[in-house]
Design an enzyme around this catalytic site. Structure first.
Site, PDB file in Angstrom:
ATOM      1  N   LYS A 128      -0.546   4.442  -5.419  1.00  0.00           N
ATOM      2  CA  LYS A 128       1.031   4.752  -5.663  1.00  0.00           C
ATOM      3  C   LYS A 128       1.436   5.053  -6.810  1.00  0.00           C
ATOM      4  O   LYS A 128       0.628   5.478  -7.725  1.00  0.00           O
ATOM      5  CB  LYS A 128       1.417   3.252  -5.269  1.00  0.00           C
ATOM      6  N   TYR A 158       5.977   4.160   6.221  1.00  0.00           N
ATOM      7  CA  TYR A 158       6.383   2.971   6.162  1.00  0.00           C
ATOM      8  C   TYR A 158       7.221   2.357   7.348  1.00  0.00           C
ATOM      9  O   TYR A 158       7.985   1.309   7.175  1.00  0.00           O
ATOM     10  CB  TYR A 158       6.930   2.356   4.700  1.00  0.00           C
ATOM     11  N   PHE A 167      13.528  -4.673   2.018  1.00  0.00           N
ATOM     12  CA  PHE A 167      12.900  -3.929   0.618  1.00  0.00           C
ATOM     13  C   PHE A 167      12.812  -2.477   1.202  1.00  0.00           C
ATOM     14  O   PHE A 167      12.122  -1.752   0.229  1.00  0.00           O
ATOM     15  CB  PHE A 167      11.834  -4.421   0.114  1.00  0.00           C
ATOM     16  N   ARG A 212      -9.168  -5.249   1.591  1.00  0.00           N
ATOM     17  CA  ARG A 212      -7.987  -6.114   0.988  1.00  0.00           C
ATOM     18  C   ARG A 212      -8.490  -7.299  -0.037  1.00  0.00           C
ATOM     19  O   ARG A 212      -7.772  -7.560  -0.801  1.00  0.00           O
ATOM     20  CB  ARG A 212      -7.517  -6.585   2.350  1.00  0.00           C
ATOM     21  N   THR A 259      -0.724  -8.796  -2.088  1.00  0.00           N
ATOM     22  CA  THR A 259       0.436  -7.985  -2.429  1.00  0.00           C
ATOM     23  C   THR A 259       1.293  -8.109  -3.664  1.00  0.00           C
ATOM     24  O   THR A 259       1.733  -7.305  -4.437  1.00  0.00           O
ATOM     25  CB  THR A 259       1.407  -8.058  -1.161  1.00  0.00           C
ATOM     26  N   ARG A 312      -5.248  -5.172  -8.102  1.00  0.00           N
ATOM     27  CA  ARG A 312      -3.934  -5.430  -8.198  1.00  0.00           C
ATOM     28  C   ARG A 312      -3.861  -6.262  -9.504  1.00  0.00           C
ATOM     29  O   ARG A 312      -2.641  -6.253 -10.302  1.00  0.00           O
ATOM     30  CB  ARG A 312      -3.046  -5.924  -7.065  1.00  0.00           C
ATOM     31  N   ASN A 338       2.801  -2.008  -6.881  1.00  0.00           N
ATOM     32  CA  ASN A 338       1.794  -2.763  -6.683  1.00  0.00           C
ATOM     33  C   ASN A 338       0.466  -1.850  -6.819  1.00  0.00           C
ATOM     34  O   ASN A 338      -0.615  -2.409  -6.141  1.00  0.00           O
ATOM     35  CB  ASN A 338       1.684  -3.868  -5.589  1.00  0.00           C
ATOM     36  N   HIS A 359      -2.196   0.764  -1.816  1.00  0.00           N
ATOM     37  CA  HIS A 359      -2.235   0.324  -0.460  1.00  0.00           C
ATOM     38  C   HIS A 359      -3.280   0.241   0.104  1.00  0.00           C
ATOM     39  O   HIS A 359      -4.317   0.963  -0.033  1.00  0.00           O
ATOM     40  CB  HIS A 359      -1.128   1.452   0.319  1.00  0.00           C
ATOM     41  N   GLU A 375      -3.048   5.482   9.986  1.00  0.00           N
ATOM     42  CA  GLU A 375      -2.646   5.674   8.640  1.00  0.00           C
ATOM     43  C   GLU A 375      -3.533   6.953   8.151  1.00  0.00           C
ATOM     44  O   GLU A 375      -2.850   7.911   7.385  1.00  0.00           O
ATOM     45  CB  GLU A 375      -2.598   4.545   7.635  1.00  0.00           C
TER      46      GLU A 375
END
Ligand code: CMP
Length: 138
Positions: free
Chosen positions: A10, A50, A58, A86, A92, A103, A113, A116, A127
């Site tokens: 990100k 998204y 948010f 993950r 998250t 993270r 964060n 993704h 995606e």
């Protein structure tokens, strides 16, 4: 169980120069990069990606953040890719992320964060094809 997942590094991690460090963690964890590009999402494209979160409080903040600067998008291959990735990225909210996760090392907050990771095989395929044509997947 599919063997592919989708990730984005990100804007926060890009700005801080963490792209190389994150890719190294991904490779060391046994994922093979089968598609990758650096790009800058427009607010419209970030909102489209998204869209599932459109009703969340948010959403506006998320779209603004994700279009703030360049990201690196990639498709990753490994047995049990979605679940294992993950685990590698961690919770998250980085405050809850386990030691040794991406993270924990690189994320600043629940909004910013660092990375993704797709949450299902179905979303990984959706995606991945948002960013890459069949010709760009190896
Ligand atoms: P990601 O895994 O990319 O999927 C949805 C994103 O929404 C998530 O990471 C966070 O960046 C963001 N997000 C989730 N919850 C919040 C929150 N409470 N406040 C701000 N951003 C959030």
């Amino acid at each position: 169980m599919s063997n592919r997942t989708f990730t984005m590094i990100k804007p926060d991690a890009t700005e801080k120069g963490h792209t190389g460090g994150i890719l190294e963690m991904i490779n060391k964890a046994g994922f093979r990069i089968v598609a990758m590009k650096m790009t800058h999402l427009s607010p419209a494209k970030a909102g489209e990606f998204y869209a599932v979160h459109k009703e969340r409080p948010f959403y506006g903040e998320l779209v603004e953040f994700m279009s703030r600067g360049p990201i690196t998008a990639a498709i990753l291959e490994k047995e049990n890719a979605v679940e294992d990735f993950r685990t590698l990225i961690g919770a998250t909210n980085p405050a809850n992320a386990a030691e040794g996760t991406i993270r924990k090392k690189y994320a600043a907050s629940i909004g910013e964060n660092a990375v993704h990771g797709s949450d299902s095989d179905e979303n990984a395929a959706i995606e991945g094809s948002f960013f890459f044509s069949q010709l760009e997947q190896f």
